[in-house]
Design a protein around this motif. Structure first.
Motif, PDB file in Angstrom:
ATOM      1  N   LYS A 476       6.033  -7.790 -10.443  1.00  0.00           N
ATOM      2  CA  LYS A 476       5.794  -8.026  -9.017  1.00  0.00           C
ATOM      3  C   LYS A 476       5.501  -6.711  -8.306  1.00  0.00           C
ATOM      4  N   GLY A 477       6.178  -5.650  -8.710  1.00  0.00           N
ATOM      5  CA  GLY A 477       5.914  -4.352  -8.129  1.00  0.00           C
ATOM      6  C   GLY A 477       4.521  -3.846  -8.420  1.00  0.00           C
ATOM      7  N   LEU A 478       3.900  -4.418  -9.456  1.00  0.00           N
ATOM      8  CA  LEU A 478       2.530  -4.058  -9.827  1.00  0.00           C
ATOM      9  C   LEU A 478       1.526  -5.090  -9.339  1.00  0.00           C
ATOM     10  N   ALA A 506      -3.237   1.799 -13.117  1.00  0.00           N
ATOM     11  CA  ALA A 506      -3.445   2.908 -12.190  1.00  0.00           C
ATOM     12  C   ALA A 506      -2.127   3.467 -11.694  1.00  0.00           C
ATOM     13  N   ALA A 507      -1.097   2.615 -11.610  1.00  0.00           N
ATOM     14  CA  ALA A 507       0.226   3.086 -11.190  1.00  0.00           C
ATOM     15  C   ALA A 507       0.837   3.994 -12.243  1.00  0.00           C
ATOM     16  N   PHE A 508       0.558   3.759 -13.520  1.00  0.00           N
ATOM     17  CA  PHE A 508       0.994   4.693 -14.560  1.00  0.00           C
ATOM     18  C   PHE A 508       0.284   6.033 -14.375  1.00  0.00           C
ATOM     19  N   ALA A 509      -0.999   5.957 -13.999  1.00  0.00           N
ATOM     20  CA  ALA A 509      -1.818   7.163 -13.891  1.00  0.00           C
ATOM     21  C   ALA A 509      -1.392   8.067 -12.749  1.00  0.00           C
ATOM     22  N   ASN A 510      -0.934   7.482 -11.642  1.00  0.00           N
ATOM     23  CA  ASN A 510      -0.648   8.308 -10.459  1.00  0.00           C
ATOM     24  C   ASN A 510       0.828   8.653 -10.298  1.00  0.00           C
ATOM     25  N   GLY A 511       1.646   8.284 -11.279  1.00  0.00           N
ATOM     26  CA  GLY A 511       3.050   8.646 -11.209  1.00  0.00           C
ATOM     27  C   GLY A 511       3.965   7.569 -10.701  1.00  0.00           C
ATOM     28  N   GLY A 512       3.473   6.307 -10.641  1.00  0.00           N
ATOM     29  CA  GLY A 512       4.371   5.192 -10.334  1.00  0.00           C
ATOM     30  C   GLY A 512       4.140   4.466  -9.031  1.00  0.00           C
ATOM     31  N   THR A 513       3.040   4.746  -8.331  1.00  0.00           N
ATOM     32  CA  THR A 513       2.759   4.094  -7.048  1.00  0.00           C
ATOM     33  C   THR A 513       1.674   3.036  -7.221  1.00  0.00           C
ATOM     34  N   TYR A 514       1.938   1.834  -6.721  1.00  0.00           N
ATOM     35  CA  TYR A 514       0.957   0.744  -6.835  1.00  0.00           C
ATOM     36  C   TYR A 514       0.161   0.633  -5.547  1.00  0.00           C
ATOM     37  N   TYR A 515      -1.168   0.557  -5.702  1.00  0.00           N
ATOM     38  CA  TYR A 515      -2.078   0.267  -4.600  1.00  0.00           C
ATOM     39  C   TYR A 515      -2.799  -1.049  -4.897  1.00  0.00           C
ATOM     40  N   LYS A 516      -2.771  -1.951  -3.940  1.00  0.00           N
ATOM     41  CA  LYS A 516      -3.507  -3.194  -4.122  1.00  0.00           C
ATOM     42  C   LYS A 516      -5.003  -2.887  -4.178  1.00  0.00           C
ATOM     43  N   PRO A 517      -5.705  -3.370  -5.203  1.00  0.00           N
ATOM     44  CA  PRO A 517      -7.132  -3.038  -5.317  1.00  0.00           C
ATOM     45  C   PRO A 517      -7.943  -3.681  -4.200  1.00  0.00           C
ATOM     46  N   TYR A 518      -8.933  -2.948  -3.690  1.00  0.00           N
ATOM     47  CA  TYR A 518      -9.769  -3.487  -2.619  1.00  0.00           C
ATOM     48  C   TYR A 518     -11.162  -2.888  -2.713  1.00  0.00           C
ATOM     49  N   LEU A 519     -12.152  -3.647  -2.225  1.00  0.00           N
ATOM     50  CA  LEU A 519     -13.548  -3.240  -2.297  1.00  0.00           C
ATOM     51  C   LEU A 519     -14.115  -2.846  -0.936  1.00  0.00           C
TER      52      LEU A 519
END
Length: 768
Positions: A476-478, A506-519
């Motif tokens: 859910k956090g992802l 992408a959250a693994f890549a940036n150190g643990g922060t999730y961003y909802k994908p958007y266009l």
């Protein structure tokens, strides 16, 4: 008797005196006058206040120009460099001057949209009252609205058509501008602007272009019933499309004809004669359009545009009549490269044109979707199936970092060298055995080795210890939520899209922060108002978890036994995970050994996360399997695309956070969360087991020397989902999708009962 007469005379005298004197107002009459006075006062006050509010709003009304009135109302879409990549509607409009517009069409439009068009001043109070009455009584039959034709033109030219903008302020400004337009331009000019601006369905703007599109000729060659149809379409162009909905189109056309007869521009006999004509009379089977956006460019961006319009619709925008300027996150160069990799033979030898892909590229630092492709060899289609966002196919072993190992580090403080068991396993409560692709067992191995070799059994044993509840919270956090409770089976296969998976990795890549994908990054409406959009980052896991997962997933591509060596790019700091989804047992004998239904690869750098799915739409048709050799294609697509992306991006390695401690175990560099080192078990030998079922043994049974604090943490974190042996009950997952699912932006998964005898990912195989 004398006394009675005297009394009667006295009463008559009094009455005579009362009637002959001054009349005093009745108390009820005084009350009525007072109420009337109050009502009139309130009415006057309301009129004055309303007028004041009207002029207050009018002062802030946007300016309206001839250019705005005569231009099309298309939606323009821009890439990240502010270059126009699509003009929905603008490519399908041929402007027609008033002198070339048939009088019959003008009469039809006026009769339908604004019967007093030639008498009003741009605003019609009578029409407003009539519309209110008609709406209350239900007698309008869709032919009566409160806005005049001039007001409708103003709305199409200046204002957003979004539901959120239908306010009192907008209506006041619309009326004010309509008065100005009526004063400045002739009725013929206003009618010309309107006829050329309205949306007519199928990406077509203006009635001249609609005549070419639907009938293959110009307006001057159309008959009365055909012109009546076009005049009635703007109210609901999709529903009144004669090629798709002939019944509703005919009903609307006949209403227009009746309105024309009522307005005395045609006779009743002419109306009846036109109504008798088939709605399909004269319709063209070949639709003529003029494209300003090349077909080649349209094919390249088709999936991305489809998702853009989906986002706009979700935000309440009307892309057909909104006149929007839409700014996106599209990296056109990256998009073109991805399209070329998928559709040319210069990169990969695809087994057939029916072999499909779906891929999404996300910027890990902000959630921007920079490229997306929804298929290959799709032909000249517009908005075809977007496989990048479909959720009907299992993500296979790419789910392991998301549901198994990520939560194990986050909640149970697993080190990268945590001993895990690769021993015979049966799903609790069933007789269904879980195997790896080689049908072999390696005994006790490290979590790192289990991950880069993509062993199934250690992953499921790890999920048992984590517990479904904790794993679901981590997902859910992802950004992943599911309609039904997940099961152990999902630990080796989630029903998610490449867009969801790219954003999660992408959250693994940036150190643990999730961003909802958007266009979509910005939308500018016709009134010049800009609406900016971005994703707000939310902490999904600790920096330690992200770093340790990344370090383990580097080995997927660099270790000699890694499952993703075909994705390796020399010198590039990257990490990723493979996934292959085998056929269920009852179908496995119909395909060659090693064949799978789906093959995935999701990988990332610090600058990009790329998720790729490959397979066939109808995976159960003969020959529609992914051969053992073709499972590498997903990795190769990633490799070519990421190599291109990396050329213009920094190549930096991930830095160990202070909460992680480095150590050496079995001559390998390993990591653990500071304070939770655990104890190392002997994992140097590879064990082979027979058919003995050892599911009652814990994944930690050989690791009895684990430190007390670490062990305590693990047990308490899994008591909800696990028994004392750390093996929870589960149900099985049914095969996901039939290859025809276009369920975009859905994160749901479907589970079946434990008695099910088929499943998708038991034999997940990530080839070395």
């Amino acid at each position: 008797m004398s006394s009675n007469n005297s009394t009667r005379e006295t009463r008559m005298s009094r009455n005579a005196d009362h009637q002959s004197g001054p009349q005093r107002p009745h108390h009820g009459w005084r009350l009525f006058r007072r109420i009337l006075f109050i009502i009139v006062a309130i009415g006057v006050f309301a009129i004055v206040a309303g007028a004041g509010l009207f002029f207050f709003y009018a002062q802030s009304a946007p300016k309206i120009t001839q250019s705005a009135l005569s231009s099309d109302a298309s939606t323009r879409v821009y890439d990240a460099n502010n270059n126009v990549i699509s003009r929905l509607g603008a490519q399908n409009r041929t402007y027609v001057k008033s002198k070339n517009i048939p009088d019959t069409l003008k009469a039809a439009v006026v009769s339908t949209e604004d019967r007093r068009f030639y008498q009003n001043n741009g605003v019609d109070p009578i029409r407003i009252l009539g519309a209110a009455f008609a709406n209350v009584s239900g007698s309008s039959l869709g032919m009566q609205g409160g806005s005049t034709l001039t007001q409708q033109l103003v709305k199409l030219s200046v204002f957003s058509t979004a539901a959120s903008d239908r306010t009192l302020k907008r209506k006041a400004q619309e009326a004010w501008l309509a008065l100005q337009v009526d004063h400045k331009y002739s009725k013929d000019q206003i009618l010309e602007y309107y006829i050329n601006k309205v949306y007519m369905g199928n990406g077509v703007y203006g009635m001249q272009t609609a005549a070419q599109y639907y009938y293959g000729t110009s307006l001057k060659n159309l008959s009365l019933p055909q012109l009546a149809l076009l005049a009635g379409m703007p109210q609901s162009p999709t529903n009144y499309d004669p090629t798709t909905y002939p019944a509703t189109a005919k009903k609307r056309r006949d209403l227009v004809l009746n309105a024309m007869a009522k307005n005395k521009v045609i006779t009743s006999a002419q109306a009846q004669e036109a109504e008798a004509v088939s709605i399909k009379n004269g319709l063209s089977s070949i639709h003529q359009t003029t494209a300003s956006t090349s077909a080649k460019t349209t094919k390249v961006i088709d999936a991305y545009l489809k998702q853009v319009y989906s986002e706009l619709k979700a935000k309440g925008y009307n892309t057909t009549t909104g006149g929007l300027k839409v700014y996106t996150n599209l990296n056109m160069d990256a998009q073109q490269k991805l399209y070329n990799i998928a559709n040319t033979s210069a990169y990969i030898a695809y087994p057939s044109d029916k072999f499909q892909i779906g891929s999404t590229i996300v910027n890990p630092n902000n959630g921007k979707v920079v490229a997306m492709i929804g298929g290959r060899k799709t032909g000249n289609v517009t908005f075809g199936l977007n496989r990048a966002v479909q959720t009907g196919r299992s993500s296979a072993s790419t789910a392991k970092p998301l549901m198994d190992y990520g939560p194990a580090i986050e909640y149970l403080n697993y080190p990268t060298y945590e001993p895990v068991k690769d021993t015979p396993f049966t799903y609790p409560g069933t007789d269904k055995k879980l195997y790896d692709w080689d049908k072999q067992y390696q005994g006790t191995i490290t979590m790192r080795k289990a991950l880069y070799e993509s062993r199934n059994i250690p992953a499921i044993r790890t999920l048992q210890n984590v517990g479904i509840s904790k794993a679901t919270t981590f997902l859910k956090g992802l950004g992943m939520t599911f309609d039904k409770t997940l099961t152990l089976q999902n630990g080796i296969g989630l029903y998610i899209s490449t867009e969801q998976e790219a954003a999660a990795y992408a959250a693994f890549a940036n150190g643990g922060t999730y961003y909802k994908p958007y266009l979509v990054s910005k939308v500018v409406t016709q009134d010049g108002k800009a609406h900016n959009y971005s994703a707000t980052g939310k902490r999904a896991m600790s920096a330690a978890t992200a770093f340790m997962l990344t370090d383990m997933m580097k080995d997927v591509m660099t270790n000699n036994n890694g499952s993703g060596r075909s994705a390796a790019i020399s010198g590039l700091y990257q990490a990723g995970k493979t996934g292959t989804d085998s056929y269920p047992d009852d179908y496995a004998d119909k395909v060659p050994d090693g064949a799978t239904m789906d093959s995935w690869f999701t990988g990332y750098t610090k600058s990009y996360a790329v998720s790729v799915w490959t397979g066939y739409d109808k995976q159960f048709e003969p020959g529609h399997y992914v051969s053992e050799a073709d499972t590498k294609i997903a990795q190769e697509i990633y490799k070519y695309e990421m190599s291109y992306l990396a050329q213009n991006a920094p190549n930096t390695d991930w830095t160990k956070p202070s909460t992680v401690t480095e150590t050496t175990q079995n001559n390998n560099k390993e990591y653990y969360i500071t304070g939770h080192a655990g104890t190392v078990a002997d994992t140097t030998s590879t064990s082979q087991y027979g058919s003995t079922n050892t599911t009652s043994s814990s994944a930690y049974s050989s690791n009895s020397q684990v430190t007390t604090s670490s062990s305590s943490s693990r047990v308490s974190s899994s008591t909800t989902e696990s028994s004392s042996s750390k093996e929870s009950s589960s149900t099985e997952q049914t095969p996901g999708g039939d290859g025809n699912d276009d369920n975009t932006n859905s994160s749901s998964t479907t589970t079946s009962s434990a008695s099910s005898t088929t499943q998708t990912t038991d034999n997940n195989k990530d080839n070395s």
